[in-house]
Design a protein around this motif. Sequence first.
Motif, PDB file in Angstrom:
ATOM      1  N   ALA A 147       0.828  -1.204   0.000  1.00 63.36           N
ATOM      2  CA  ALA A 147       0.000   0.000   0.000  1.00 63.36           C
ATOM      3  C   ALA A 147       0.863   1.256   0.000  1.00 63.36           C
ATOM      4  O   ALA A 147       0.553   2.237  -0.685  1.00 63.36           O
ATOM      5  N   ALA A 148       1.947   1.229   0.784  1.00 56.86           N
ATOM      6  CA  ALA A 148       2.831   2.398   0.842  1.00 56.86           C
ATOM      7  C   ALA A 148       3.515   2.637  -0.495  1.00 56.86           C
ATOM      8  O   ALA A 148       3.723   3.791  -0.917  1.00 56.86           O
ATOM      9  N   ALA A 149       3.896   1.570  -1.186  1.00 58.57           N
ATOM     10  CA  ALA A 149       4.530   1.721  -2.498  1.00 58.57           C
ATOM     11  C   ALA A 149       3.558   2.302  -3.515  1.00 58.57           C
ATOM     12  O   ALA A 149       3.943   3.082  -4.389  1.00 58.57           O
ATOM     13  N   ALA A 150       2.286   1.901  -3.400  1.00 58.82           N
ATOM     14  CA  ALA A 150       1.279   2.404  -4.332  1.00 58.82           C
ATOM     15  C   ALA A 150       0.878   3.837  -4.017  1.00 58.82           C
ATOM     16  O   ALA A 150       0.575   4.623  -4.914  1.00 58.82           O
ATOM     17  N   ASP A 151       0.910   4.179  -2.716  1.00 55.62           N
ATOM     18  CA  ASP A 151       0.513   5.528  -2.287  1.00 55.62           C
ATOM     19  C   ASP A 151       1.356   5.905  -1.074  1.00 55.62           C
ATOM     20  O   ASP A 151       1.095   5.432   0.032  1.00 55.62           O
ATOM     21  N   PRO A 152       2.380   6.738  -1.228  1.00 55.36           N
ATOM     22  CA  PRO A 152       3.268   7.083  -0.113  1.00 55.36           C
ATOM     23  C   PRO A 152       2.563   7.709   1.077  1.00 55.36           C
ATOM     24  O   PRO A 152       3.110   7.758   2.172  1.00 55.36           O
ATOM     25  N   LEU A 153       1.319   8.177   0.886  1.00 58.33           N
ATOM     26  CA  LEU A 153       0.603   8.812   1.994  1.00 58.33           C
ATOM     27  C   LEU A 153      -0.101   7.810   2.878  1.00 58.33           C
ATOM     28  O   LEU A 153      -0.641   8.163   3.920  1.00 58.33           O
TER      29      LEU A 153
END
Length: 536
Positions: free
Chosen positions: A529-535
């Motif tokens: 999830a972090a790789a797809a969306d850093p937020l």
Amino acid sequence: MSPILSTRLFSKVLFTRISWFATGLFRPPPGALKCRFDCADNTIPPLGESLWLAISRVMKTDLTANTGAALFWFRRDLRLTDNPGLLAAIATGRPLICVYIDDISLSASDDGAGNVDRWRAASVDSLAEDIATRGGNLLRLQGDGPTIICDLVNRHNVAWVGWTRHYDAASVERDSALKSRLKTAAVEVQSINGNLLREPWEIRTNAGTLPRTFAAFWRRFQDTGPFAPPLAAPSKMPPSPNLSGEPTKIRKLPPPAPRWQVGEAAAGKQLAAFVADGVSAYGNSRELFENDSTSLLAPHLAQGEISPRQVWHAAYGQPNAEAFLRQVAWREFAHALMYQFPDMASAPIRPEFGHFPWRGSDADFAAWRDGQTGYPLIDAAMRQLAEEGFMNNRLRMVVASFLIKHLLVPWQRGEAYFRSKLVDADHANNAMGWQWTAGCGVDAAPYFRIFNPIAQGQKFDGQGNYVKRWVPELASLDAKFVHEPWAAPPLLMADRKLSLGKDYPKPMIEHSFARRRALDAMAETKAIAAAADPLV
């Protein structure tokens, strides 16, 4: 003023008074009761009186002379007491058609034949008897609800239609379409809250949003009180139009498990018994497995055989009742969440959990479902669910955690299975419980919590009596080993003529391994999830 206009004005004002009670307001705004009809004291009589007595006291017109019948559609409100929608129908003064429609699309179970449906079928029979004793008739039909309602409206010159609101997305869409269709035909329509203390949109933060945790919701919920008292059941039902051409058409389903008593009267007895003997100890005893020390009101609430206002007012003010009242509010929170997140039964509220690496197989799910995991507490609970359609809330969390985090089977499969088996199956409660256990709901704290089924059994079934009841293969074991029979000495197992893998399954997965694997899967989920969306 003409009699018909006077009748309509009286009904409109009485509807307003009922809505004040239904939304928890004890008193209307100042000046709101200024009447234009012929009242002796310019007020509306109190709702505690018989509605027919109240109407006859303030009106000089025969209300039944007004053309057109009223129709009330019973759904998940199978009771006469504290049913604002039914009372609104009676207050129209029209001949009344009471109808229940066996519509599979309204069921909490996917096939319309789950334990919750078996309970409802028996409850409808009980409701029909209660209505008959008051001089009325319950029409029971089968098929698509909106289609049947429109057919009845056309055949019986119906001028007013009402029902108790549902809040799941499919129901909102269906009811909105039906309401629009009826209004186009110049039929008056009323949908009324009868199954929640507060509507799903009422509890809000200062920013106007739904609280994201139950603790915050509970604080706001308490601030909205006090809640209006329950409304009395009508002492008699209005006359019905001629329904001789409407024969009963409804499926015959087997009754629920023998332990259960169904219907409004049974619900009232259960509430009275719980308040008298159980509510004060609820906070300490509700999680023990051997004895059902919960309220056992959930199935009655799921069918609307009793209202949350009845439950709240019976328990409120009793010693140590807050733990139980929080559970009543938990149900309200579930419905508020489902209203805001319509796909809550199928999609994680926290979207990053869409990346969770599920690995469980059909065989894993089947072992869990059939109570053959080799973990005695899990197997006992799943066997109780299969036989009685019930297990207490802690057991629901433990078995859900095992399926999701020990076996890595998608939580949606467990959620659907629970709905097919629970006698208290409720879309909102069930979905919120599974999302909470999985850690993908609004409260993020439980995502790392993995219940240890051995420790849970030792803590809440210390003597092993619950397990021995539902897993009789282990009945000869001492309490010390009943929750982990693999730890028993071989000589003891031989003496008890008990062989793991033959008489009872070996554990299908080792707990510490399963825990590490689940934590790794959660870490993987967060990384994706972090790789797809850093937020995230």
